[in-house]
Scaffold this active site. Structure first.
Site, PDB file in Angstrom:
ATOM      1  N   HIS A 101      64.769 134.165  51.050  1.00 26.54           N
ATOM      2  CA  HIS A 101      65.055 133.525  52.659  1.00 26.54           C
ATOM      3  C   HIS A 101      65.883 132.367  52.955  1.00 26.54           C
ATOM      4  O   HIS A 101      66.987 132.833  52.284  1.00 26.54           O
ATOM      5  CB  HIS A 101      63.657 132.559  52.323  1.00 26.54           C
ATOM      6  CG  HIS A 101      64.123 131.005  51.634  1.00 26.54           C
ATOM      7  ND1 HIS A 101      63.780 130.984  50.444  1.00 26.54           N
ATOM      8  CD2 HIS A 101      64.500 129.526  52.014  1.00 26.54           C
ATOM      9  CE1 HIS A 101      64.360 129.943  50.040  1.00 26.54           C
ATOM     10  NE2 HIS A 101      64.629 129.135  50.916  1.00 26.54           N
ATOM     11  N   LYS A 147      75.051 142.878  51.045  1.00 23.66           N
ATOM     12  CA  LYS A 147      75.588 143.803  51.701  1.00 23.66           C
ATOM     13  C   LYS A 147      74.230 144.711  50.596  1.00 23.66           C
ATOM     14  O   LYS A 147      75.079 145.005  49.938  1.00 23.66           O
ATOM     15  CB  LYS A 147      76.215 144.006  52.973  1.00 23.66           C
ATOM     16  CG  LYS A 147      77.377 145.100  51.885  1.00 23.66           C
ATOM     17  CD  LYS A 147      78.403 145.436  52.476  1.00 23.66           C
ATOM     18  CE  LYS A 147      79.925 145.807  51.907  1.00 23.66           C
ATOM     19  NZ  LYS A 147      81.037 146.044  52.132  1.00 23.66           N
ATOM     20  N   ARG A 161      82.779 144.250  48.252  1.00 19.27           N
ATOM     21  CA  ARG A 161      83.749 144.946  48.774  1.00 19.27           C
ATOM     22  C   ARG A 161      84.331 146.300  47.149  1.00 19.27           C
ATOM     23  O   ARG A 161      82.797 145.649  45.389  1.00 19.27           O
ATOM     24  CB  ARG A 161      85.219 145.446  48.866  1.00 19.27           C
ATOM     25  CG  ARG A 161      86.154 144.462  47.491  1.00 19.27           C
ATOM     26  CD  ARG A 161      87.409 143.752  47.808  1.00 19.27           C
ATOM     27  NE  ARG A 161      87.928 143.532  46.964  1.00 19.27           N
ATOM     28  CZ  ARG A 161      88.233 142.020  46.913  1.00 19.27           C
ATOM     29  NH1 ARG A 161      87.281 141.273  47.164  1.00 19.27           N
ATOM     30  NH2 ARG A 161      88.722 141.920  45.838  1.00 19.27           N
TER      31      ARG A 161
END
Length: 175
Positions: A101, A147, A161
């Site tokens: 959240h 990500k 990365r």
């Protein structure tokens, strides 16, 4: 500037009035928050891996695969732990935080976290909501996972990365 990265997979809920965190208990029962907090703290300090996994599965509603190991002080999402799935035989390193959240000023966001099997997450890593980490991935210590991470990829840092990528055959030969 390169191609735009995929935005995390999250559901957004707008709020009016005070910031979304101030309105927390409109979205989560205070009793759920207290219960989860108590059991997460027990699991954080528990040296028995099978008991930790039992708490995560049966009290917090997480999906945790066989032989997954949570290091000391791992902090899972207090309000939405049921949105976290971790595959089998993964290692979640010391003091890692896994969030499902985000409470912001004008909205709150929820996102499932899916961590694959045989994933290694280094100590002091933060995994943000709406993230998928593929099977066999390795996350370097101290990373912020903002990500998705492809299977078999070694990533690290802030910003995150790719440090190295392995094929399925290379991963199998290293086992």
């Amino acid at each position: 500037m390169g191609a735009r990265e995929k935005v995390r997979n999250m559901r957004r809920y707008p709020v009016e009035g005070p910031n979304a965190l101030w309105q927390l208990y409109r979205t989560v029962s205070p009793w759920k928050g207290v219960k989860n907090f108590i059991f997460i703290q027990i699991a954080r300090y528990c040296p028995v891996l099978s008991l930790k996994n039992w708490i995560y599965r049966h009290i917090l509603g997480m999906k945790v695969g066989d032989h997954t190991a949570f290091g000391l002080m791992v902090m899972v999402d207090v309000f939405f732990p049921e949105l976290i799935t971790i595959g089998r035989n993964s290692v979640i390193g010391y003091n890692t935080t896994i969030l499902a959240h985000e409470y912001l000023i004008k909205e709150y966001r929820l996102g499932e976290v899916n961590i694959g099997s045989e994933v290694m997450i280094g100590a002091n890593t933060t995994i943000l909501p709406g993230i998928t980490i593929g099977d066999g991935a390795v996350i370097a210590a101290g990373s912020i996972v903002h990500k998705d991470v492809a299977a078999g990829t070694f990533v690290g840092g802030n910003p995150l990365r790719v440090l190295e990528r392995h094929s399925q055959e290379e991963r199998s030969s290293n086992l």
